[in-house]
Design an enzyme around this catalytic site. Structure first.
Site, PDB file in Angstrom:
ATOM      1  N   ASP A  90       0.806  -1.296   0.055  1.00  0.00           N
ATOM      2  CA  ASP A  90       0.021   0.007  -0.229  1.00  0.00           C
ATOM      3  C   ASP A  90       0.853   1.404  -0.184  1.00  0.00           C
ATOM      4  O   ASP A  90       2.110   1.241   0.117  1.00  0.00           O
ATOM      5  CB  ASP A  90      -0.951  -0.186   1.084  1.00  0.00           C
ATOM      6  N   ASN A  96      -7.816  -1.498  14.627  1.00  0.00           N
ATOM      7  CA  ASN A  96      -9.204  -1.631  14.051  1.00  0.00           C
ATOM      8  C   ASN A  96      -9.459  -2.882  13.038  1.00  0.00           C
ATOM      9  O   ASN A  96     -10.410  -2.889  12.676  1.00  0.00           O
ATOM     10  CB  ASN A  96      -9.659  -0.246  13.544  1.00  0.00           C
ATOM     11  N   HIS A 141      -7.850  -3.417  10.394  1.00  0.00           N
ATOM     12  CA  HIS A 141      -7.487  -3.300   8.914  1.00  0.00           C
ATOM     13  C   HIS A 141      -6.270  -4.151   8.653  1.00  0.00           C
ATOM     14  O   HIS A 141      -5.250  -4.199   9.530  1.00  0.00           O
ATOM     15  CB  HIS A 141      -7.583  -1.987   8.513  1.00  0.00           C
ATOM     16  N   GLU A 190      -9.922  -0.790   5.295  1.00  0.00           N
ATOM     17  CA  GLU A 190     -10.739  -0.524   6.455  1.00  0.00           C
ATOM     18  C   GLU A 190     -11.895  -1.176   6.976  1.00  0.00           C
ATOM     19  O   GLU A 190     -12.253  -1.702   5.788  1.00  0.00           O
ATOM     20  CB  GLU A 190     -11.004   1.018   6.520  1.00  0.00           C
TER      21      GLU A 190
END
Length: 239
Positions: free
Chosen positions: A67, A136, A138, A143
């Protein structure tokens, strides 16, 4: 899904590197997708050491970046590419022809996503996809709420990712979107790995392991990826 727990980060890194190396042994031109950031640095050090001592040849590998922050490339301190250059590509003297990486400064980012998706499709999937995990849940910049069927795409970053992401930069940096490999790439990879270390990741690792596969928790895709590994140290698996 297989969960492996190791006593120390050093042992975790060595075993993860060995798993990757063994999985692509004898493959002439493997596609290896690797995360940047702090978690995989120990794995990269193992690769560098193995090449230095003649135990590993990466001249046929194609390295695919996981990414990148939109608006950035390797010239930006703290970008994904800059960290990969520093931690892996430069120590291994990897030529540019062996690197496929998103450039967030280019005007047509979607075209880059399409090109990477086609490359991986033509190869029949990634041979390896090594990712960390966010607090979280991800993986990459996928996400919560991202479709499990998504390939490389532009992602709207969660507030938590924007906040935590500041640690990579020398000063406060505006972040809003990212470019990322998709969750479907992870599911289809021949060797998909989630790697985590430290007590701060214990809560999310426990949540993922106990979860059903649900798109509000991206890393739970491991439950529908039979070949996937979760590689952790004892602190990350303490809960």
């Amino acid at each position: 899904m297989t969960i492996q727990t190791y006593t120390t980060y050093k042992e975790l890194s060595r075993k993860t590197a060995d798993l990757i190396i063994e999985s692509i042994k004898g493959k002439p031109n493997p596609l290896v997708c690797l995360a940047s950031g702090h978690t995989p640095i120990g794995v990269f050090k193992c690769f560098v050491e193995d090449v230095k001592f003649g135990k590993l040849d990466v001249s046929g590998w194609t390295f695919v970046g996981l990414d990148e922050w939109n608006g950035m490339n390797g010239t930006t301190k703290g970008s994904c590419r800059q960290m990969m250059d520093e931690d892996l590509f430069e120590p291994l003297n990897i030529p540019e022809k062996q690197i496929v990486f998103f450039d967030g400064t280019q005007p047509n980012v979607q075209a880059q996503c399409d090109e990477v998706n086609e490359l991986i499709h033509q190869h029949g999937g990634l041979d390896v996809m090594l990712v960390g995990i966010g607090l979280n849940g991800h993986i990459g910049m996928n996400e919560p709420g991202t479709s499990f069927d998504t390939y490389a795409h532009i992602s709207q970053l969660a507030k938590e990712t924007i906040t935590v992401g500041q640690k990579y930069f020398p000063g406060e940096t505006k972040l809003s979107t990212g470019i990322t490999m998709g969750l479907k790439h992870f599911q289809e990879a021949r060797l998909p790995i989630i790697m985590a270390n430290g007590e701060k990741k214990a809560g999310i690792i426990a949540k993922v392991v106990a979860s059903q596969p649900i798109e509000s928790l991206p890393a739970s895709i491991v439950h529908i990826s039979p070949q996937a590994y979760i590689m952790v140290d004892k602190e990350a698996n303490s809960r």
